[in-house]
Scaffold this active site. Structure first.
Site, mmCIF file in Angstrom:
data_model
loop_
_atom_site.group_PDB
_atom_site.id
_atom_site.type_symbol
_atom_site.label_atom_id
_atom_site.label_comp_id
_atom_site.label_asym_id
_atom_site.label_seq_id
_atom_site.Cartn_x
_atom_site.Cartn_y
_atom_site.Cartn_z
ATOM 1 N N HIS A 1 39.404 35.824 36.992
ATOM 2 C CA HIS A 1 39.362 36.692 38.169
ATOM 3 C C HIS A 1 37.933 36.767 38.677
ATOM 4 O O HIS A 1 37.025 37.169 37.944
ATOM 5 C CB HIS A 1 39.863 38.092 37.824
ATOM 6 C CG HIS A 1 41.342 38.150 37.600
ATOM 7 N ND1 HIS A 1 41.910 38.914 36.613
ATOM 8 C CD2 HIS A 1 42.377 37.535 38.237
ATOM 9 C CE1 HIS A 1 43.235 38.762 36.649
ATOM 10 N NE2 HIS A 1 43.538 37.932 37.621
ATOM 11 N N GLU B 1 35.181 39.728 38.244
ATOM 12 C CA GLU B 1 34.857 40.244 36.902
ATOM 13 C C GLU B 1 33.651 39.517 36.336
ATOM 14 O O GLU B 1 33.748 38.776 35.353
ATOM 15 C CB GLU B 1 36.118 40.147 36.023
ATOM 16 C CG GLU B 1 37.250 40.994 36.617
ATOM 17 C CD GLU B 1 38.643 40.713 36.045
ATOM 18 O OE1 GLU B 1 38.757 39.998 35.041
ATOM 19 O OE2 GLU B 1 39.615 41.221 36.633
ATOM 20 N N ARG C 1 39.381 38.506 43.987
ATOM 21 C CA ARG C 1 39.992 38.381 42.661
ATOM 22 C C ARG C 1 40.644 37.016 42.418
ATOM 23 O O ARG C 1 40.529 36.434 41.339
ATOM 24 C CB ARG C 1 41.053 39.480 42.544
ATOM 25 C CG ARG C 1 41.987 39.391 41.358
ATOM 26 C CD ARG C 1 42.991 40.532 41.431
ATOM 27 N NE ARG C 1 44.119 40.358 40.546
ATOM 28 C CZ ARG C 1 44.143 40.754 39.270
ATOM 29 N NH1 ARG C 1 43.092 41.333 38.733
ATOM 30 N NH2 ARG C 1 45.225 40.560 38.529
ATOM 31 N N HIS D 1 38.403 39.273 30.515
ATOM 32 C CA HIS D 1 38.487 39.944 31.813
ATOM 33 C C HIS D 1 37.607 41.184 31.825
ATOM 34 O O HIS D 1 36.979 41.523 30.837
ATOM 35 C CB HIS D 1 39.925 40.420 32.060
ATOM 36 C CG HIS D 1 40.929 39.341 32.204
ATOM 37 N ND1 HIS D 1 41.713 39.186 33.331
ATOM 38 C CD2 HIS D 1 41.326 38.359 31.370
ATOM 39 C CE1 HIS D 1 42.530 38.169 33.169
ATOM 40 N NE2 HIS D 1 42.326 37.636 31.992
ATOM 41 N N GLU E 1 39.649 43.039 27.885
ATOM 42 C CA GLU E 1 39.135 43.665 29.102
ATOM 43 C C GLU E 1 37.831 44.337 28.688
ATOM 44 O O GLU E 1 37.829 45.288 27.911
ATOM 45 C CB GLU E 1 40.119 44.717 29.635
ATOM 46 C CG GLU E 1 41.449 44.161 30.124
ATOM 47 C CD GLU E 1 41.397 43.638 31.566
ATOM 48 O OE1 GLU E 1 40.317 43.754 32.192
ATOM 49 O OE2 GLU E 1 42.412 43.110 32.047
#
Lengths: 167, 384
Positions: B158, B161, B216, B286, B360
């Site tokens: 993405h 990020e 994104r 991510h 994440e």
């Protein structure tokens, strides 16, 4: 679940001071999401078990700094692409954060998770009364849809009277 | 360009100055407008380099006193630019891992890393992006007789990020700097090969640097070029298109025209499929949220080895927290986050890779995607 009304959540939370991680306050909250209609903000009741820190000094410094500016404050991209915030913009950012909390509350459902992503643009609007007024264009990030939602908000603030948001 | 400080004394001088500003279209810094110029009051104006002589002559001719406030505007501009973008050396010895780097620099970094560590690192072609850019992964492999199992890690699926590619680069550096001295890393490399893809969604990453920081998806055109981008992490062939997606290109979670419709997805999937019997662990990095996510997103039915998956993830989260106290939540996406289908992590597990995780990274929303660079180091250190 409350038949015919909606769904209620009972929460126990710890509030942490953003500017002082060791300063915490416990609180409890009740949140009621209304059945069906997603256009009504959830009902929220909060009870603080303790006291919030006194911020009068910092508030007044910021208030007088802005009041005494010759030209209206204008800024954009806070934080910038690299995540940086100039120190003098920190209060502007915190104010946006608080105000966006109101916007987020008004627009939340059980299936949304909003965060303030960035202040695209902020412009001070001079007022003849004692309030400070800022026109913000912010970007909200919604976690489930991953969408970035631009939002215009006008924020009024006064050290003693607090924050008021008009969308 | 220079900036002049001028104080007109008489009304005539004021008039002349106003005339000069309007006819030469000078950039008046103080006051805002020529009509606000008054006798005895400071005037600051920027004069383009080509007009400096003419302006000086004119002021001299009218006996208007002036001073050069800024002899070189460009120099001042360069100095005041955030250090982020100037003076990067392209060699890893001078490579600044605590700052975010544009794709060009990451390409150069990969080449350099292989050059300076050729006994361990090889750069390999993976595929091409929509906009025809080349995707490379780095193989970190200690020469040995035995065939080793593989740990695969990709970053930057993405675009927005940024902390993710930053982590992949940091990770590679850490391994290469410490594999001789650190017994854990040394043992690791004796038994495993590391494959690292620093930026999966190259086109999107570049777009987030040049046009839209919060982009994104990738950059595939749809509907005759009126709409762009497929969410690569909804594009894999794992219950594709079933839940937590949009079929509309304008959505951030648009799953594409079909499973693996995107060249980036295919490049990764083809490679992993071809080596799947050797791949022990699939990691995809991510931000944000601070989670270690296990399969699945498309169903709450637990994967066959969910106990093992959770156990390993929980140990990882505990180790992470031990560094700086950062807390990560552990669990399956569908239970602790939201539903989604077509994710790379789900797909990797479905084709048989036992340990498959989505990380994440920091933070929890305070900065979100715009994580400041001073947090790159602590984030990467704790994630190691």
């Amino acid at each position: 679940d409350i038949d015919g009304v909606g769904r209620k959540y009972y929460l126990e939370l710890v509030l942490e001071d953003v500017l002082d991680k060791d300063s915490t306050v416990n609180c409890t909250a009740e949140v009621l999401y209304h059945l069906g209609n997603n256009n009504i903000a959830p009902d929220v009741q909060v009870t603080l078990e303790g006291e919030l820190k006194n911020t009068d000094e910092a508030d007044n410094i910021f208030y007088h700094r802005i009041k005494s500016l010759e030209k209206e404050l204008v800024a954009e991209n806070i934080p910038d692409s690299y995540g940086n915030v100039p120190p003098e913009m920190e209060p502007i950012r915190l104010l946006a954060w608080v105000a966006s909390g109101y916007v987020i509350w008004q627009n939340s459902t059980e299936n949304t998770k909003f965060q303030l992503a960035q202040i695209k643009h902020v412009k001070q609007v001079k007022r003849s009364d004692e309030y400070l007024e800022f026109d913000y264009m912010i970007l909200l990030h919604e976690m489930v849809s991953q969408e970035i939602i631009p939002w215009q908000m006008t924020v009024l603030w006064h050290p003693q009277h607090g924050v008021k948001v008009t969308q | 360009d220079q900036v002049f400080h001028i104080v007109p004394e008489t009304f005539q001088q004021v008039q002349h100055l106003q005339h000069l500003c309007s006819t030469l279209l000078l950039d008046l810094w103080k006051p805002q407008l020529p009509e606000d110029i008054w006798a005895g009051e400071d005037v600051h104006t920027r004069v383009p380099a080509s007009l400096v002589k003419e302006v000086k002559d004119s002021l001299d001719h009218h006996m208007i006193s002036y001073k050069v406030l800024i002899p070189d505007v460009q120099e001042l501009v360069d100095q005041s630019m955030p250090k982020e973008r100037n003076s990067h050396r392209q060699v890893p010895e001078g490579y600044v891992y605590t700052q975010y780097h544009p794709m060009e620099e990451i390409y150069q970094w990969m080449t350099q890393i292989q050059k300076s560590n050729s006994e361990l690192v090889t750069q390999h072609y993976l595929g091409k992006t929509v906009e025809n850019r080349t995707m490379y992964y780095l193989q970190i492999s200690q020469p040995s007789d035995k065939t080793k199992k593989i740990v695969w890690m990709d970053c930057g699926i993405h675009a927005r990020e940024w902390i993710s590619p930053a982590f992949c680069q940091w990770f590679v550096k850490e391994i290469l700097q410490n594999y001789k001295s650190d017994p854990t890393i040394s043992r690791f490399l004796q038994n495993l090969d590391l494959y690292v893809l620093p930026v999966l969604n190259i086109d999107g990453y570049i777009y987030s640097w040049e046009k839209d920081r919060l982009w994104r998806k990738n950059r595939s055109p749809h509907m005759n070029g009126t709409c762009y981008g497929t969410d690569l992490n909804r594009n894999f062939n794992s219950s594709w298109g079933s839940i937590g997606v949009s079929y509309n290109c304008s959505s951030e979670i648009f799953c594409g025209s079909g499973p693996e419709s995107e060249p980036e997805t295919r490049a990764v999937a083809q490679f992993i499929e071809s080596r799947k019997s050797d791949i022990l662990c699939y990691l995809t990095i991510h931000s944000y949220g601070q989670y270690i996510l296990t399969p699945y997103g498309s169903t709450t039915k637990p994967p066959s080895n969910s106990e093992e998956l959770m156990h390993v993830a929980e140990k990882a989260a505990a180790a992470l927290m031990g560094k700086y106290g950062t807390s990560y939540k552990v669990g399956s996406t569908s239970l602790i986050l939201y539903n989604n289908s077509g994710s790379s992590r789900d797909w990797a597990h479905m084709i048989g890779i036992p340990l498959s995780y989505t990380f994440e990274l920091r933070d929890k929303g305070t900065h979100g995607f715009l994580l400041p660079s001073y947090q790159i180091q602590p984030t990467c250190e704790e994630t190691m």
